[in-house]
Structure formats: C-alpha cells, structure tokens
Design an enzyme around this catalytic site. Structure first.
Site, PDB file in Angstrom:
ATOM      1  N   ALA A 155      71.267 143.963  15.162  1.00 14.95           N
ATOM      2  CA  ALA A 155      71.271 144.634  13.870  1.00 14.95           C
ATOM      3  C   ALA A 155      69.962 144.268  13.168  1.00 14.95           C
ATOM      4  O   ALA A 155      69.352 143.233  13.477  1.00 14.95           O
ATOM      5  CB  ALA A 155      72.471 144.186  13.054  1.00 14.95           C
ATOM      6  N   GLU A 194      76.515 143.905  21.693  1.00 16.31           N
ATOM      7  CA  GLU A 194      77.807 144.500  21.313  1.00 16.31           C
ATOM      8  C   GLU A 194      77.872 145.988  21.658  1.00 16.31           C
ATOM      9  O   GLU A 194      78.938 146.505  21.991  1.00 16.31           O
ATOM     10  CB  GLU A 194      78.048 144.261  19.819  1.00 16.31           C
ATOM     11  CG  GLU A 194      78.345 142.782  19.527  1.00 16.31           C
ATOM     12  CD  GLU A 194      78.262 142.421  18.050  1.00 16.31           C
ATOM     13  OE1 GLU A 194      77.239 142.751  17.419  1.00 16.31           O
ATOM     14  OE2 GLU A 194      79.211 141.812  17.528  1.00 16.31           O
TER      15      GLU A 194
HETATM   16  N1  CO8 Z   1      65.870 143.144  13.172  1.00 15.05           N
HETATM   17  C1  CO8 Z   1      64.728 143.549  12.545  1.00 15.05           C
HETATM   18  N2  CO8 Z   1      63.513 143.493  13.140  1.00 15.05           N
HETATM   19  C2  CO8 Z   1      63.453 143.011  14.402  1.00 15.05           C
HETATM   20  C3  CO8 Z   1      64.601 142.577  15.088  1.00 15.05           C
HETATM   21  C4  CO8 Z   1      65.856 142.669  14.420  1.00 15.05           C
HETATM   22  N3  CO8 Z   1      67.022 142.325  15.010  1.00 15.05           N
HETATM   23  N4  CO8 Z   1      64.223 142.138  16.310  1.00 15.05           N
HETATM   24  C5  CO8 Z   1      62.887 142.291  16.368  1.00 15.05           C
HETATM   25  N5  CO8 Z   1      62.422 142.822  15.225  1.00 15.05           N
HETATM   26  C6  CO8 Z   1      61.031 143.133  14.883  1.00 15.05           C
HETATM   27  C7  CO8 Z   1      60.224 141.890  14.587  1.00 15.05           C
HETATM   28  O1  CO8 Z   1      60.441 141.469  13.264  1.00 15.05           O
HETATM   29  C8  CO8 Z   1      58.812 142.362  14.859  1.00 15.05           C
HETATM   30  O2  CO8 Z   1      58.393 143.105  13.748  1.00 15.05           O
HETATM   31  P1  CO8 Z   1      56.850 142.938  13.210  1.00 15.05           P
HETATM   32  O3  CO8 Z   1      56.007 143.410  14.353  1.00 15.05           O
HETATM   33  O4  CO8 Z   1      56.804 143.843  12.033  1.00 15.05           O
HETATM   34  O5  CO8 Z   1      56.662 141.494  12.916  1.00 15.05           O
HETATM   35  C9  CO8 Z   1      58.987 143.356  16.001  1.00 15.05           C
HETATM   36  O6  CO8 Z   1      60.383 143.725  16.009  1.00 15.05           O
HETATM   37  C10 CO8 Z   1      58.668 142.756  17.364  1.00 15.05           C
HETATM   38  O7  CO8 Z   1      59.448 141.582  17.494  1.00 15.05           O
HETATM   39  P2  CO8 Z   1      58.804 140.147  17.855  1.00 15.05           P
HETATM   40  O8  CO8 Z   1      57.388 140.093  17.418  1.00 15.05           O
HETATM   41  O9  CO8 Z   1      59.734 139.104  17.334  1.00 15.05           O
HETATM   42  O10 CO8 Z   1      58.842 140.223  19.434  1.00 15.05           O
HETATM   43  P3  CO8 Z   1      58.929 138.986  20.438  1.00 15.05           P
HETATM   44  O11 CO8 Z   1      58.687 139.548  21.789  1.00 15.05           O
HETATM   45  O12 CO8 Z   1      58.085 137.859  19.987  1.00 15.05           O
HETATM   46  O13 CO8 Z   1      60.464 138.484  20.369  1.00 15.05           O
HETATM   47  C11 CO8 Z   1      62.853 138.789  20.272  1.00 15.05           C
HETATM   48  C12 CO8 Z   1      61.492 139.338  20.795  1.00 15.05           C
HETATM   49  C13 CO8 Z   1      63.162 137.458  20.986  1.00 15.05           C
HETATM   50  C14 CO8 Z   1      63.904 139.820  20.624  1.00 15.05           C
HETATM   51  C15 CO8 Z   1      62.761 138.567  18.757  1.00 15.05           C
HETATM   52  O14 CO8 Z   1      62.244 139.740  18.145  1.00 15.05           O
HETATM   53  C16 CO8 Z   1      64.068 138.246  18.105  1.00 15.05           C
HETATM   54  O15 CO8 Z   1      64.540 137.132  18.219  1.00 15.05           O
HETATM   55  N6  CO8 Z   1      64.692 139.240  17.422  1.00 15.05           N
HETATM   56  C17 CO8 Z   1      65.922 139.030  16.717  1.00 15.05           C
HETATM   57  C18 CO8 Z   1      67.071 138.991  17.682  1.00 15.05           C
HETATM   58  C19 CO8 Z   1      68.363 138.699  16.956  1.00 15.05           C
HETATM   59  O16 CO8 Z   1      68.568 137.662  16.393  1.00 15.05           O
HETATM   60  N7  CO8 Z   1      69.306 139.694  16.997  1.00 15.05           N
HETATM   61  C20 CO8 Z   1      70.603 139.558  16.396  1.00 15.05           C
HETATM   62  C21 CO8 Z   1      70.582 140.070  15.004  1.00 15.05           C
HETATM   63  S1  CO8 Z   1      72.097 139.766  14.202  1.00 15.05           S
HETATM   64  C22 CO8 Z   1      73.133 140.967  14.721  1.00 15.05           C
HETATM   65  O17 CO8 Z   1      72.801 141.751  15.559  1.00 15.05           O
HETATM   66  C23 CO8 Z   1      74.479 140.966  14.097  1.00 15.05           C
HETATM   67  C24 CO8 Z   1      75.327 142.198  14.456  1.00 15.05           C
HETATM   68  C25 CO8 Z   1      76.537 142.251  13.611  1.00 15.05           C
HETATM   69  C26 CO8 Z   1      76.164 142.428  12.169  1.00 15.05           C
HETATM   70  C27 CO8 Z   1      77.357 142.382  11.294  1.00 15.05           C
HETATM   71  C28 CO8 Z   1      76.930 142.512   9.831  1.00 15.05           C
HETATM   72  C29 CO8 Z   1      77.888 142.018   8.912  1.00 15.05           C
END
Ligand code: CO8
Length: 260
Positions: A66, A114
């Site tokens: 998300a 999910e």
């Molecule tokens: N949300 C928003 N932006 C994201 C997300 C995300 N989940 N994942 C990546 N991005 C963005 C980054 O912020 C980055 O943006 P920018 O270039 O503007 O800085 C761009 O995508 C590229 O990402 P990275 O530079 O971080 O790329 P890396 O290769 O270094 O890393 C990862 C890749 C490991 C996937 C890393 O991006 C990461 O850890 N992302 C987050 C993953 C995460 O934690 N996902 C779970 C989110 S919580 C969730 O899904 C809950 C669901 C249920 C919600 C219920 C609500 C009540």
C-alpha cells in the site's frame, strides 16, 4: 473504461491486469485499488474472457505494498476505511468466478503480497520478493494478510513472517507453499498464460464450481464443506458440458465445451 494506474489487456480469451505506478513501485493508493476493482468487474462481465492474470508493470515490482506516503497521516477512521477498501477489492479478486493467476514479477510486499494471496494461483519470477513488513511500519497487515496468509502457508509460518516483517525470496516462498512455481523472469508471463490456457481448455463451469467449492469450503467446517461440494457436483450433471465431457471420453474424441 480508461485506467490511469493499471493496464488491462485482452489477448484471445485471457485478460492481463498490470498494476502500473512505476514512480512508486506499483504501490496501491485509493485510485489504484478502485481501478483494480473496476477491472475485475469488467473481466467478470466480459463473456469472452475466461481467466485473469495479475502482474506488475516493469521489471522490478509486482506491487511494493500500500502507498506509505498516502497512509502516513491517516487517522484511525481513515486507516480503517482504507483497510476496508483494500479488503473489498481483494475479496472481489478472490470471488471472481474465473481463475486468477498472480504472476509475481518482483517485490510483493504488504498489500502486494496480499493481492497475490487473493489470487487462486501464484507463479513467481526468480527475482520475486515476498513479505508482510507492516509491523515494521507500526501497523498490521490490513488487506487480508492476517487471514489469507495463515490459510495458505499455515499459522506458524504466517506468524513468523508477519511478526518478523522478514522478506523472503522466490525459492523460500516455493518451499513454504506460498507460490506454486518459480520461473526465470523472462518466461514468467508466458508460463502464466500457458497455465491459464491449460485451465481454460477444461469445462469453464466445472472450473468455476471447483473454485467456489474450495473457497467456500475453506471457510467452514468439513461437514458443511462436503455438503457444498455435493451440491455443486450434483449441479454439474445438469450442464451440457458434463454430457459433452463424458461423451467425448467414451467416444475417444476431444471435448468441445460451451458453458460459460
Ligand atoms: N509506498 C509508497 N512509495 C513506495 C512504496 C510504497 N509501498 N514502495 C516504494 N515506493 C517508492 C519509493 O518511495 C521510491 O520513491 P522515490 O523515488 O520518489 O524516492 C520509489 O518507490 C522506488 O523505491 P526505492 O527507491 O525504495 O527502491 P529500492 O529498490 O531501494 O527498494 C523496496 C525497494 C525494498 C521495495 C522499498 O521501496 C520498500 O521497502 N518499499 C516499501 C515496502 C513496504 O513496506 N510495503 C508495505 C507497505 S504497508 C502495506 O502494504 C499495508 C497494506 C495494508 C494497509 C491497511 C491500511 C489500514
């Protein structure tokens, strides 16, 4: 319908939904969730489509969860509403009366994992990464992960993945039964299409009833589940495809199924 954050392609009788927000590794915001729901409804209503493949656009992410930037400042009420929206969309994926294959081509974290869990069959690229990192962000999984993950890989393994927020690679996902098969990245989509076509060569109604029996049966006790199976099994005998399938076998010919 015109979509902004997803691409819905149709190829013969196959629909391919690509989540497409490259700037955020295909992360799910409100708009994207609503578009996925609309696409699922479009596939449901399109009689020419027999199966759906869900994948991520680009070569890095299936869905990286998300959208964290969107969630950062939500109130408790807004957070619950966002969770309910995701649950509704993924339940629509799960209940689609056509087979759904997730072709997991990269990061499938949080809401991305999910989305794959709500699909019927998960195929992974060797580059895929799975995880439920929510507790590392101060939240629980909220789009069905606390319920579907233990049903698919068992309670102990689900608790370990969710409590630790640990990511796993495709091989580990295969070993614990989270994915059905692992393929080289370049052949993943083709393999998903091949599997969809194999399924679509069978009687569509029988596949649909099998999905309903499994999905409904997994949510109830064994006696009720067997009653559901018996009803749907019986219903098959009122279809032309049952006559066609068995007549084709008896007469040593290929069946030509017609019922949608
Ligand atoms: N949300 C928003 N932006 C994201 C997300 C995300 N989940 N994942 C990546 N991005 C963005 C980054 O912020 C980055 O943006 P920018 O270039 O503007 O800085 C761009 O995508 C590229 O990402 P990275 O530079 O971080 O790329 P890396 O290769 O270094 O890393 C990862 C890749 C490991 C996937 C890393 O991006 C990461 O850890 N992302 C987050 C993953 C995460 O934690 N996902 C779970 C989110 S919580 C969730 O899904 C809950 C669901 C249920 C919600 C219920 C609500 C009540």
């Amino acid at each position: 319908m015109a979509y902004k954050n997803i691409i819905l392609e149709k190829e013969d009788s196959l629909a391919i939904l690509k989540v497409n927000r490259p700037q955020a590794l295909n992360a799910l915001n409100n708009e994207t969730l609503r578009e996925i729901k609309a696409a699922v409804m479009e596939v449901k209503d399109d009689e020419t489509v027999g199966a759906l493949i869900i994948t991520g656009a680009g070569d890095k992410a299936f869905v990286a969860g998300a959208d964290i930037s969107f969630m950062e400042n939500l109130s408790a009420v807004e957070g619950r509403d966002f969770g309910l929206l995701g649950q509704d969309v993924f339940t629509a994926v799960e209940n689609l009366e056509k087979p759904v294959i997730a072709a997991v081509n990269g990061f499938a974290l949080g809401g991305g994992c999910e989305l794959a869990l709500a699909s019927d069959i998960r195929l992974a690229s060797q580059k895929a990464v799975f995880g439920q990192p929510e507790v590392s962000l101060g939240i629980t999984p909220g789009f069905g992960g606390t319920q579907r993950l233990p049903r698919i890989i068992g309670e102990g393994r689900a608790k370990e993945l969710i409590f630790s927020a640990r990511s796993i690679d495709a091989q580990e996902a295969y070993r614990i039964g989270l994915v059905n098969q692992v393929y080289p990245p370049e052949s993943l989509l083709e393999e998903a299409k091949k599997m969809a076509r194999t399924i679509m060569a069978n009687a569509p109604l029988a596949v649909r009833f099998s999905k309903a029996a499994i999905n409904k049966g997994m949510q109830t006790d064994i006696d009720s589940a067997l009653a559901i199976e018996a009803d749907l099994f019986g219903l098959c005998f009122s279809t032309q495809d049952q006559k066609e399938g068995m007549n084709a076998f008896v007469n040593k010919r290929k069946p030509a199924f017609i019922c949608q």
